[in-house]
Design an enzyme around this catalytic site. Structure first.
Site, short mmCIF file in Angstrom:
data_model
loop_
_atom_site.label_atom_id
_atom_site.label_comp_id
_atom_site.label_asym_id
_atom_site.label_seq_id
_atom_site.Cartn_x
_atom_site.Cartn_y
_atom_site.Cartn_z
CE1 TYR A 126 -3.51 -2.65 0.56
CE2 TYR A 126 -4.65 -0.61 1.09
CZ TYR A 126 -4.69 -1.93 0.75
OH TYR A 126 -5.90 -2.55 0.60
CE LYS A 176 1.70 -17.67 -3.65
NZ LYS A 176 0.79 -18.83 -3.82
CG ASP A 208 -2.23 -20.09 -2.52
OD1 ASP A 208 -1.70 -20.13 -1.40
OD2 ASP A 208 -1.75 -20.67 -3.52
CG ASP A 232 -8.02 -4.85 1.45
OD1 ASP A 232 -8.99 -4.45 2.11
OD2 ASP A 232 -7.92 -4.72 0.21
CG ASP A 236 -13.74 -7.08 1.99
OD1 ASP A 236 -13.48 -6.44 3.03
OD2 ASP A 236 -14.19 -6.56 0.96
C1 IPM Z 1 -10.35 -1.50 3.97
C2 IPM Z 1 -10.63 -0.85 2.64
C3 IPM Z 1 -9.50 0.11 2.31
C4 IPM Z 1 -8.22 -0.70 2.22
C5 IPM Z 1 -9.72 0.92 1.02
C6 IPM Z 1 -11.04 1.63 1.03
C7 IPM Z 1 -8.58 1.85 0.75
O1 IPM Z 1 -10.79 -1.82 1.66
O2 IPM Z 1 -10.23 -0.78 4.97
O3 IPM Z 1 -10.27 -2.72 4.02
O4 IPM Z 1 -7.91 -1.29 1.18
O5 IPM Z 1 -7.51 -0.78 3.22
MG MG Z 2 -10.84 -3.80 2.37
#
Ligand code: IPM
Ligand code: MG
Length: 341
Positions: A126, A176, A208, A232, A236
């Site tokens: 990042y 990884k 993975d 990240d 999710d």
């Molecule tokens: C998160 C989001 C952020 C990230 C984005 C919105 C920049 O996806 O907080 O997980 O990738 O960190």
């Molecule tokens: Mg995210």
């Protein structure tokens, strides 16, 4: 946020503490008022306080802005960097009562699951340099750099082991290491520090494979320690596996006690203004804030217990409602939780 602040008021009365807060604009609301996703004024307010309780930012109205000016990237990434919020805690619980809301078959998670994605938040691809796009003979060339230092890995690894001690004492390092040089450094440092935490069990898993294991057997995980981008993505996936994003809080911690606390989900523009959003993620973010920035573990635990009780007694906002449950709106859910506290 309004409901979470109401609940905080009740917790403070019950646990006999006082507090003060200042509201500041961020994200879409800040762009509308000042033209900037993260106004200077907001940064100063944050600096002057002990913690940031963050709402949700963004929506279709601001999606056509250049990426760096959009609510998420323009506010969240700079806040993480400015305040050194290197440790991102994303606890994900699939409550027993809500297993049927999970896309994972209940046979695979008969007891639900309870895990913590611990994501390194201020390093890796990042923020690594060089980063950018140049034009050459072969057309454009875009570069991102995945870089980690010993110190960055050490501090988040300590966080992982310490968090595990308050949980089921198990840390899986997600990496990884079959491909990436940086993953080899993560493994080396992780193994060195593990010796100081002999009471915590460890495991290693390629990212993975981890993505697959989250769908097959999420209950095997306690703490999943991830570098920035892996965390990240996996957070999710894990969130979806619990059945509702509306339940999940997060904490982004600096060294010391400063932190930013926010729901894991977004601003849900599709249901804005209808009073039906699930406030639990924001309320549990208050619990994380009380625990990590203010050392009020009792109050935090009482809040979590209240949420569990309200779910057990069948209160459901629209995102998690099933036949036979008590359907409530945002405010009623907050009142039920405050009532339990
Ligand atoms: C998160 C989001 C952020 C990230 C984005 C919105 C920049 O996806 O907080 O997980 O990738 O960190
Ligand atoms: Mg995210």
């Amino acid at each position: 946020m309004a409901v979470a602040l109401d609940v905080l008021k009740v917790v403070a009365r019950k646990f006999n503490f006082t507090y003060d807060y200042t509201e500041a604009l961020v994200g879409g609301a800040a762009i509308d008022a000042t033209g900037k996703a993260l106004p200077e004024e907001t940064v100063s307010v944050c600096r002057a306080n002990d913690a940031i309780l963050f709402g949700s930012v963004g929506g279709p109205k601001w999606e056509s802005l250049p990426p760096n000016e959009q609510p998420e990237r323009g506010a969240l990434l700079p806040l993480r960097k400015i305040f050194g919020l290197y440790a991102n805690l994303r606890p994900a619980i699939c409550y027993k009562e809500l297993i049927e809301s999970s896309p994972i078959k209940s046979a695979l998670i008969p007891d639900g699951f309870d895990l913590l994605v611990l994501r390194e938040l201020t390093g890796g691809i990042y923020f690594g340099q060089p980063k950018g796009t140049t034009v050459g003979a072969d057309g454009e060339r875009a570069v991102d750099t995945l870089v980690y230092t010993t110190r960055e890995i050490e501090r988040i690894t300590h966080t992982a082991f310490q968090a595990a001690r308050h949980r089921r004492r198990h840390v899986t390092l997600i990496d990884k290491a079959n491909v990436l040089e940086s993953s080899l450094l993560w493994r080396k440092i992780f193994k060195q520090l593990a010796a100081q935490y002999a009471d915590v069990a460890t495991a290693f898993m390629y990212v993975d494979n981890a993505a697959m294991q989250v769908l097959r057997n999420p209950a095997q995980f306690d703490v999943m320690l991830c570098e920035n981008m892996f965390g990240d993505i996996l957070s999710d996936e894990v969130a979806a596996a619990t059945g509702s994003l509306g339940l999940l809080p997060s904490a982004s911690l600096a060294e010391g006690t400063f932190g930013l606390y926010e729901p894991s989900g977004g601003s849900a523009p599709d249901i804005a203004g209808r009073g039906i959003a699930n406030p639990i993620a924001q309320i549990l973010s208050v619990a994380l804030m009380l625990e990590h920035s203010f050392g009020k573990l009792d109050a935090a635990n009482a809040l979590r217990a209240a949420v569990r009780k309200v779910i057990a007694s069948g209160h459901r906002t629209a995102d998690i409602v099933t036949p036979g449950c008590i359907k409530v709106n945002t405010r009623q859910m907050g009142e039920a939780i405050a009532g339990e506290v």
